[in-house]
Motif scaffolding. Sequence first.
Motif, PDB file in Angstrom:
ATOM      1  N   UNK A  39       0.790  -1.224   0.000  1.00 43.93           N
ATOM      2  CA  UNK A  39       0.000   0.000   0.000  1.00 43.93           C
ATOM      3  C   UNK A  39       0.827   1.281   0.000  1.00 43.93           C
ATOM      4  N   UNK A  40       2.098   1.215   0.262  1.00 42.00           N
ATOM      5  CA  UNK A  40       2.947   2.396   0.182  1.00 42.00           C
ATOM      6  C   UNK A  40       3.034   3.216   1.437  1.00 42.00           C
ATOM      7  N   UNK A  41       2.088   3.105   2.348  1.00 42.13           N
ATOM      8  CA  UNK A  41       2.160   3.908   3.566  1.00 42.13           C
ATOM      9  C   UNK A  41       1.666   3.112   4.763  1.00 42.13           C
ATOM     10  N   UNK A  42       2.273   3.383   5.889  1.00 43.52           N
ATOM     11  CA  UNK A  42       1.898   2.741   7.141  1.00 43.52           C
ATOM     12  C   UNK A  42       1.498   3.847   8.099  1.00 43.52           C
ATOM     13  N   UNK A  43       0.268   3.826   8.577  1.00 40.53           N
ATOM     14  CA  UNK A  43      -0.173   4.847   9.524  1.00 40.53           C
ATOM     15  C   UNK A  43       0.414   4.597  10.898  1.00 40.53           C
ATOM     16  N   UNK A  44       0.103   3.452  11.473  1.00 41.53           N
ATOM     17  CA  UNK A  44       0.682   3.084  12.757  1.00 41.53           C
ATOM     18  C   UNK A  44       0.546   1.582  12.985  1.00 41.53           C
ATOM     19  N   UNK A  45       1.385   1.097  13.897  1.00 46.12           N
ATOM     20  CA  UNK A  45       1.368  -0.328  14.220  1.00 46.12           C
ATOM     21  C   UNK A  45       1.808  -0.520  15.662  1.00 46.12           C
ATOM     22  N   UNK A  46       1.260  -1.550  16.273  1.00 51.79           N
ATOM     23  CA  UNK A  46       1.669  -1.957  17.609  1.00 51.79           C
ATOM     24  C   UNK A  46       1.969  -3.448  17.556  1.00 51.79           C
ATOM     25  N   UNK A  47       3.134  -3.812  18.078  1.00 52.10           N
ATOM     26  CA  UNK A  47       3.538  -5.215  18.098  1.00 52.10           C
ATOM     27  C   UNK A  47       3.799  -5.595  19.544  1.00 52.10           C
ATOM     28  N   UNK A  48       3.088  -6.612  20.015  1.00 50.91           N
ATOM     29  CA  UNK A  48       3.250  -7.059  21.394  1.00 50.91           C
ATOM     30  C   UNK A  48       3.795  -8.471  21.444  1.00 50.91           C
ATOM     31  N   UNK A  49       4.742  -8.674  22.327  1.00 56.30           N
ATOM     32  CA  UNK A  49       5.327  -9.999  22.540  1.00 56.30           C
ATOM     33  C   UNK A  49       5.022 -10.449  23.955  1.00 56.30           C
ATOM     34  N   UNK A  50       4.767 -11.724  24.122  1.00 57.36           N
ATOM     35  CA  UNK A  50       4.511 -12.279  25.440  1.00 57.36           C
ATOM     36  C   UNK A  50       5.036 -13.687  25.529  1.00 57.36           C
ATOM     37  N   UNK A  58       3.196 -13.408  19.549  1.00 55.44           N
ATOM     38  CA  UNK A  58       3.363 -12.106  18.918  1.00 55.44           C
ATOM     39  C   UNK A  58       2.005 -11.688  18.362  1.00 55.44           C
ATOM     40  N   UNK A  59       1.610 -10.463  18.668  1.00 54.42           N
ATOM     41  CA  UNK A  59       0.369  -9.893  18.143  1.00 54.42           C
ATOM     42  C   UNK A  59       0.709  -8.602  17.424  1.00 54.42           C
ATOM     43  N   UNK A  60       0.281  -8.491  16.177  1.00 56.12           N
ATOM     44  CA  UNK A  60       0.509  -7.289  15.378  1.00 56.12           C
ATOM     45  C   UNK A  60      -0.830  -6.622  15.107  1.00 56.12           C
TER      46      UNK A  60
END
Length: 115
Positions: A39-50, A58-60
């Motif tokens: 898509x060319x652009x990434x607004x935001x992301x959260x990656x959690x590890x447990x 891992x949750x994206x």
Amino acid sequence: MKQNGAHASIKVKGRNIDLDEALPSKVQEGLMHVAGSHFGSLNHATVGFGRDGHSYSCTINLQVGTLKMMIAEAVAGDCDQAFDQALGKIGRQLHRRRQRMEDRFKDQASVSATA
């Protein structure tokens, strides 16, 4: 590849584990590559590890463009494997979403051309 801001708001969090210094940079590079290739652009992301017993999860959560938030989860023997699996799932979701959008545009173009 277009970026919003310097590094497009990517947050990496660990729950009950300490993340090494290399993992957040791998996460950032991987997400920017996958989002940029579709898509060319990434607004935001959260990656959690447990850590769940002997395995790691891992949750994206990712948002590109004006699309709804996408979520992928994976469990593996270490954090890198869990991230790679979840990233693969996000990549497939982005690919399918892009295909659907392209098919819709093709259908609309053929309808307007015949009208």
